[in-house]
Design a protein around this motif. Sequence first.
Motif, short mmCIF file in Angstrom:
data_model
loop_
_atom_site.label_atom_id
_atom_site.label_comp_id
_atom_site.label_asym_id
_atom_site.label_seq_id
_atom_site.Cartn_x
_atom_site.Cartn_y
_atom_site.Cartn_z
N THR A 1 0.75 -1.06 -0.08
CA THR A 1 -0.07 -0.02 0.07
C THR A 1 0.97 1.40 0.08
O THR A 1 1.55 1.35 0.71
CB THR A 1 -0.96 0.05 1.05
N VAL A 2 0.67 2.35 -1.02
CA VAL A 2 1.57 3.22 -0.94
C VAL A 2 0.36 4.63 -1.10
O VAL A 2 -0.49 4.46 -1.71
CB VAL A 2 2.40 3.26 -2.37
N LEU B 1 2.55 2.54 -13.51
CA LEU B 1 3.56 2.17 -12.80
C LEU B 1 3.36 1.80 -11.16
O LEU B 1 3.59 0.84 -10.66
CB LEU B 1 4.79 3.02 -12.69
N PHE B 2 2.88 2.82 -10.67
CA PHE B 2 2.41 2.94 -9.12
C PHE B 2 1.47 1.78 -8.77
O PHE B 2 1.51 1.34 -7.71
CB PHE B 2 2.37 4.32 -8.56
N GLY C 1 2.88 -1.62 -8.29
CA GLY C 1 4.05 -1.95 -7.70
C GLY C 1 5.33 -1.32 -7.91
O GLY C 1 6.30 -1.77 -7.29
N ARG C 2 5.14 -0.50 -8.87
CA ARG C 2 6.43 0.18 -9.22
C ARG C 2 6.43 1.46 -8.83
O ARG C 2 6.85 2.59 -9.78
CB ARG C 2 6.75 -0.10 -10.89
N ASP C 3 6.18 1.92 -7.80
CA ASP C 3 6.14 3.24 -7.38
C ASP C 3 7.33 4.15 -7.21
O ASP C 3 7.56 5.27 -7.58
CB ASP C 3 5.45 3.24 -6.07
N ARG C 4 8.53 3.40 -6.98
CA ARG C 4 9.70 3.96 -7.18
C ARG C 4 10.09 4.56 -8.39
O ARG C 4 10.66 5.69 -8.67
CB ARG C 4 10.74 3.05 -6.36
N GLN C 5 9.95 3.78 -9.37
CA GLN C 5 10.05 3.75 -10.87
C GLN C 5 9.17 5.19 -11.24
O GLN C 5 9.58 5.91 -11.87
CB GLN C 5 10.01 2.90 -11.74
N ALA C 6 8.31 5.02 -10.83
CA ALA C 6 7.02 6.42 -11.12
C ALA C 6 7.56 7.39 -10.65
O ALA C 6 7.55 8.57 -11.07
CB ALA C 6 5.68 5.99 -10.41
N THR D 1 -3.95 7.19 -1.79
CA THR D 1 -3.38 5.74 -1.19
C THR D 1 -4.23 4.81 -2.08
O THR D 1 -5.09 4.63 -2.31
CB THR D 1 -4.05 5.58 0.23
N ILE D 2 -2.99 3.94 -2.51
CA ILE D 2 -3.22 2.84 -3.55
C ILE D 2 -2.89 1.55 -3.04
O ILE D 2 -1.63 1.43 -2.36
CB ILE D 2 -2.46 3.15 -4.77
N ARG D 3 -3.78 0.50 -2.98
CA ARG D 3 -3.42 -0.89 -2.77
C ARG D 3 -2.91 -1.53 -4.10
O ARG D 3 -3.83 -1.77 -4.95
CB ARG D 3 -4.56 -1.52 -2.25
N GLN D 4 -1.57 -1.68 -4.26
CA GLN D 4 -0.98 -2.04 -5.50
C GLN D 4 -1.38 -3.59 -5.93
O GLN D 4 -1.55 -4.35 -4.73
CB GLN D 4 0.55 -2.25 -5.44
#
Length: 494
Positions: A8-9, A217-218, A221-226, A253-256
């Motif tokens: 979750t991000v 991306l985010f 699951g690629r939030d760092r890349q985003a 807030t996103i549940r990836q």
Amino acid sequence: MSTVETGTVRTRVPARVDRLPWSRWHWMIVIGLGTVWILDGLEVTIVGNIAGAISAPGSGVHITAAQVSGLGAAMYVAGACAGALFFGWLTDRFGRKKLFMVTLGLYLAATALTAISFSAWWFFLFRFLTGLGIGGEYAAINSAIDELIPSRHRGRVDIVINGTYWLGAAFGALATVPLLGDLPAGVGWRVCFGIGAVLGVLILLVRRNVPESPRWLFIHGRDRQAERLVDGVEQRIEQEQHLDLPQPEQEITIRQRRTIGFVTIARTMLRLYPRRSVLGVALFVGQAFLYNAITFGFATILTTFFTVPKGSTGYYYAVIAAGNFLGPLFLGPLFDTVGRKIMISGTYIGSGVLLLGTALLFDRGMLSATTMTACWCVVLFVASAGASSAYLTVSEVFPMETRALAIALFYAVGTAVGGITGPLLFARLVATGHVADTAIAFVVGAAMMIVGGVVEAFLGVDAERQGLENIAKPLTAEDPDSTSGGPGVEPATG
């Protein structure tokens, strides 16, 4: 799909993208992604104009003109529908960038192989595969553009880009005249297809620099890349324009998830957003019928009722193609300022009423080839902006996880209904040679367009200048209040 960490991000990426000022980076996206519609317009126009040349003795292919314009066109449409659905699903699953590279590559290969056709079956096969690539482009490109362009510019950019189809149509109409007239029978039509392949290679070279959608991306699951991607874009714009970008306050807030199932996507569109689904069908079917009422049998109408020489119809087509492009160019900004509902319903109803007037003048024998073309040009000036807004609508009123498939689904339905039923109906009416029957074809197309405008007036969404997450909350969003938007945003039951 590669292994990614999911959890979750909480992110500001969508708000950061939406508040960016227009820059050279955005022009790179527009050129790399948007110019592909020129290829679609070029393809359709070329095939319509080469039917006589490819069926002539010495062309190198044993095929009839009726097969080229009939079965050949049907194979292209069938491929486009299949490609939209198949690649649309893959685009939501594996990302925008991978798929818009694959679909353009498929188009290039299929077009080049069409140019070396040696028999009818080869020609039909690669017309289908060309359509497969173009159909996939519609889903991958429109979803990527809407997710990369700031919200205050999204409407006009999307509408103008979809309108560039007619630049390709105008170029194809004008280019085929000298190519088919001056080159040998077995060469000219092949060069026409070769032009499309060369333009595609140039677009591919620019497209390599277009990034993946940070929104995609985010969520996957690629939030760092985003975050790194948006950081780089912000730094480039700050250096170019000598400014400091303020940090937006809005977060989500996103549940990836790595993947989102087809059943979840279908349930979202049909259960959570039934009114928007009805709206999408109405807009796509309406514009498909209007365009088939005018453009299907365009050359036949001119040669049958106005005795225009067959070799000169391309010049008339170039004129209405110019009208089609100028409409989105001049009316497009109003979709972001005046508003979506007013402009979409206005262009749909307005173009339908104008076509009814044209049908009346035509039925009473008050038009010449020149004045008929002028009437069509005015109708399509208005209609083209509306038709382009159909793609804009379905790409922004559904959750991000379903965006590409939503575009694909409505494109396929509209193309199948309007692109198959329309030509079958209008061909029968035009083929009678009676003015009244052809006027009926115009009336049917106009009526369907007006119905689409009425549906928009009642079910349309005020999406102008709003973030995509405010218009339709992502399925993976955890906090329902984090994406609450401005006035006019419909709840998930719409």
